[in-house]
Design a protein around this motif. Structure first.
Motif, PDB file in Angstrom:
ATOM      1  N   TYR A  13       0.823  -1.207   0.000  1.00 22.53           N
ATOM      2  CA  TYR A  13       0.000   0.000   0.000  1.00 22.53           C
ATOM      3  C   TYR A  13       0.862   1.264   0.000  1.00 22.53           C
ATOM      4  O   TYR A  13       0.528   2.242  -0.665  1.00 22.53           O
ATOM      5  CB  TYR A  13      -0.983   0.005   1.175  1.00 22.53           C
ATOM      6  N   LEU A  14       1.969   1.260   0.735  1.00 22.73           N
ATOM      7  CA  LEU A  14       2.874   2.409   0.698  1.00 22.73           C
ATOM      8  C   LEU A  14       3.388   2.654  -0.719  1.00 22.73           C
ATOM      9  O   LEU A  14       3.494   3.802  -1.165  1.00 22.73           O
ATOM     10  CB  LEU A  14       4.058   2.202   1.649  1.00 22.73           C
ATOM     11  N   LEU A  15       3.676   1.577  -1.439  1.00 26.20           N
ATOM     12  CA  LEU A  15       4.148   1.690  -2.827  1.00 26.20           C
ATOM     13  C   LEU A  15       3.036   2.111  -3.786  1.00 26.20           C
ATOM     14  O   LEU A  15       3.315   2.591  -4.883  1.00 26.20           O
ATOM     15  CB  LEU A  15       4.726   0.350  -3.299  1.00 26.20           C
ATOM     16  N   GLU A  37      -6.693   7.326  -8.103  1.00 25.76           N
ATOM     17  CA  GLU A  37      -7.433   6.481  -7.165  1.00 25.76           C
ATOM     18  C   GLU A  37      -6.737   6.423  -5.804  1.00 25.76           C
ATOM     19  O   GLU A  37      -7.393   6.384  -4.761  1.00 25.76           O
ATOM     20  CB  GLU A  37      -7.552   5.071  -7.749  1.00 25.76           C
ATOM     21  N   LEU A  38      -5.411   6.438  -5.828  1.00 25.01           N
ATOM     22  CA  LEU A  38      -4.631   6.338  -4.586  1.00 25.01           C
ATOM     23  C   LEU A  38      -4.835   7.582  -3.722  1.00 25.01           C
ATOM     24  O   LEU A  38      -4.953   7.490  -2.505  1.00 25.01           O
ATOM     25  CB  LEU A  38      -3.145   6.155  -4.930  1.00 25.01           C
ATOM     26  N   GLY A  39      -4.869   8.751  -4.351  1.00 30.21           N
ATOM     27  CA  GLY A  39      -5.144   9.992  -3.635  1.00 30.21           C
ATOM     28  C   GLY A  39      -4.004  10.511  -2.776  1.00 30.21           C
ATOM     29  O   GLY A  39      -4.214  11.338  -1.889  1.00 30.21           O
ATOM     30  N   MET A  80       4.815  12.896  -6.748  1.00 33.78           N
ATOM     31  CA  MET A  80       3.756  11.926  -6.481  1.00 33.78           C
ATOM     32  C   MET A  80       4.291  10.488  -6.428  1.00 33.78           C
ATOM     33  O   MET A  80       3.556   9.569  -6.108  1.00 33.78           O
ATOM     34  CB  MET A  80       2.655  12.022  -7.551  1.00 33.78           C
ATOM     35  N   ASN A  81       5.575  10.309  -6.761  1.00 35.03           N
ATOM     36  CA  ASN A  81       6.171   8.975  -6.794  1.00 35.03           C
ATOM     37  C   ASN A  81       7.602   9.081  -6.265  1.00 35.03           C
ATOM     38  O   ASN A  81       8.541   9.301  -7.015  1.00 35.03           O
ATOM     39  CB  ASN A  81       6.156   8.425  -8.221  1.00 35.03           C
TER      40      ASN A  81
END
Length: 168
Positions: A13-15, A37-39, A80-81
């Motif tokens: 989930y963190l990834l 979707e991740l937000g 964001m990444n």
């Protein structure tokens, strides 16, 4: 051990990925959660696994490693990444290849059995002695200690074709 997969689920989930489930409740792979979707941003991780986890759950290690590589390769804004951001930073600062820049899973060398807490305590006491002026090792001694520590604790789980173990 990884128990019922809670820690693996948290890492995924963190990834910003989620497991693909088989009908029998086992994980088949993963899918990337779109940023919309991740937000939130994708969070970079560094994972220290035990030899027991490495030896008993190699497919889990490979799945997380594959997820890290795929997420680092996504064409997304760096803010964001953070996996991509840190991978690109490492490549620009140190050169090397993309694969090496995505290594995030660390463990002890296969075939070794030792107490990492004892090593941590030794390191803590040596650092304390240096800070208090009780020990002032030469630079070559500091470098040798670093290399010894890396030899014991700094092995990286790496998957290239089949699982290989590489000194970091």
């Amino acid at each position: 051990m990884w128990a019922d997969g809670e820690r693996m689920g948290q890492i995924m989930y963190l990834l910003g990925v989620k497991p693909k489930w088989l009908s029998n409740g086992r994980v088949k792979g993963f899918e990337i959660i779109p940023i919309s979707e991740l937000g939130r941003s994708r969070i970079d991780v560094t994972i220290r696994v035990s030899g027991i986890t490495r030896d008993n759950f190699p497919m889990c290690i490979e799945l997380i490693d594959e997820a890290i590589q795929k997420v680092a390769a996504l064409d997304e804004p760096e803010e964001m990444n953070f996996i991509r951001k840190h991978t690109l930073e490492q490549l620009s600062q140190n050169g090397g290849d993309f694969r090496s820049a995505t290594l995030r899973i660390f463990c002890s060398m296969p075939g070794t059995a030792h107490n990492p807490y004892a090593l941590e305590e030794i390191a803590r006491r040596l650092i304390e002695a240096m800070e208090r002026g009780l020990w002032n090792p030469a630079e070559d001694v500091k470098e040798a200690l670093k290399l010894i520590y890396l030899e014991i604790e700094g092995w990286i789980e790496e998957k290239i074709g089949e699982t290989n173990y590489r000194y970091c």
